[in-house]
Design a protein around this motif. Structure first.
Motif, short mmCIF file in Angstrom:
data_model
loop_
_atom_site.label_atom_id
_atom_site.label_comp_id
_atom_site.label_asym_id
_atom_site.label_seq_id
_atom_site.Cartn_x
_atom_site.Cartn_y
_atom_site.Cartn_z
N TYR A 174 1.10 9.51 -0.55
CA TYR A 174 -0.15 8.75 -0.62
C TYR A 174 -1.15 9.52 -1.49
O TYR A 174 -1.85 8.93 -2.31
CB TYR A 174 -0.72 8.53 0.78
N ASP A 189 -4.02 0.17 -5.15
CA ASP A 189 -4.58 -0.20 -3.85
C ASP A 189 -3.57 -0.90 -2.94
O ASP A 189 -3.51 -0.64 -1.74
CB ASP A 189 -5.81 -1.10 -4.02
N ARG A 226 -1.17 1.75 -1.65
CA ARG A 226 -1.81 2.60 -0.64
C ARG A 226 -1.98 1.84 0.67
O ARG A 226 -1.77 2.40 1.75
CB ARG A 226 -3.15 3.12 -1.15
N PHE A 227 -2.37 0.57 0.59
CA PHE A 227 -2.50 -0.25 1.80
C PHE A 227 -1.18 -0.31 2.55
O PHE A 227 -1.12 -0.07 3.77
CB PHE A 227 -2.97 -1.67 1.42
N THR A 228 -0.12 -0.61 1.85
CA THR A 228 1.19 -0.76 2.47
C THR A 228 1.70 0.57 3.02
O THR A 228 2.20 0.63 4.15
CB THR A 228 2.18 -1.37 1.46
N MET A 258 -0.06 3.11 3.98
CA MET A 258 -0.85 3.53 5.14
C MET A 258 -0.30 2.90 6.42
O MET A 258 -0.26 3.53 7.47
CB MET A 258 -2.33 3.21 4.96
N TRP A 259 0.13 1.64 6.34
CA TRP A 259 0.76 1.01 7.50
C TRP A 259 1.99 1.80 7.93
O TRP A 259 2.21 2.05 9.12
CB TRP A 259 1.16 -0.43 7.18
N LEU A 265 -7.36 7.49 5.39
CA LEU A 265 -7.71 6.16 5.90
C LEU A 265 -9.21 5.91 5.78
O LEU A 265 -9.64 4.87 5.28
CB LEU A 265 -7.27 6.04 7.36
N ASP A 310 -10.57 5.74 2.10
CA ASP A 310 -10.24 4.47 1.44
C ASP A 310 -10.49 3.29 2.37
O ASP A 310 -9.73 2.32 2.39
CB ASP A 310 -8.78 4.48 0.98
N HIS A 369 -8.37 -0.29 3.72
CA HIS A 369 -7.67 -0.25 5.00
C HIS A 369 -8.42 -0.88 6.17
O HIS A 369 -7.97 -0.73 7.31
CB HIS A 369 -7.34 1.20 5.35
N THR A 408 -6.22 -2.93 8.45
CA THR A 408 -5.29 -2.04 9.14
C THR A 408 -5.99 -1.34 10.29
O THR A 408 -5.49 -1.30 11.42
CB THR A 408 -4.74 -0.99 8.15
N LEU A 409 -7.15 -0.80 10.00
CA LEU A 409 -7.95 -0.12 11.02
C LEU A 409 -8.28 -1.07 12.17
O LEU A 409 -8.17 -0.72 13.34
CB LEU A 409 -9.22 0.44 10.39
#
Length: 141
Positions: free
Chosen positions: A51, A58, A61-63, A65-66, A92, A95, A99, A102-103
């Motif tokens: 990461y 973006d 990074r989103f994917t 982070m999951w 997290l 960015d 996220h 996700t958060l």
């Protein structure tokens, strides 16, 4: 409380494809929730380092982070003692615009007892609490 529609985000096929190549992860037709299925607690450090260093866009990074969060959800050790976990939390929050959905998900705001929460929920709620004023301002503009 549910996440506002304008904050919802989903993994893209392009992000999944690139991440599967970068990390040598399976990417088979019919895989649902790829970012969760490929999580691996033994690879937390690798995912966090990727990461930070792979020049991801973006969506990637989103994917990723999951995958990182799911990997830590499955982690056997103490989160409080994990340097990689602290790095993941920093990334997290740094960015947060990428996220927020996700958060919101991992914060499990509907959960009232520890049994209803994810292992990482208390950490997610702390970040959400800190970021809440900033995010509320964004929602009104």
């Amino acid at each position: 409380m549910s996440i506002p529609d304008h904050l919802i985000r989903y993994p893209t096929r392009a992000a999944i494809h690139r991440l599967s190549k970068l990390f040598n992860l399976p990417n088979e037709p019919g895989m649902q929730d790829w970012e969760i299925q490929v999580a691996d607690a033994s690879r937390c450090a690798e995912f966090v380092s990727g990461y930070e260093s792979l020049g991801l866009d973006d969506d990637e990074r989103f994917t990723l982070m999951w995958t990182i969060l799911q990997s830590f959800e499955e982690f056997d050790g103490s989160l409080g003692e994990s340097v990689e976990w602290q790095r993941a939390l920093f990334l997290l929050e740094a960015d947060i615009e990428i996220h927020i959905s996700t958060l919101w998900y991992w914060s499990s705001l509907q959960a009232e007892s520890n049994e209803e929460m994810f292992r990482i929920t208390p950490h997610m709620r702390e970040i959400l609490s800190r970021q809440s004023p900033r995010l509320e301002i964004r929602q009104t503009h």
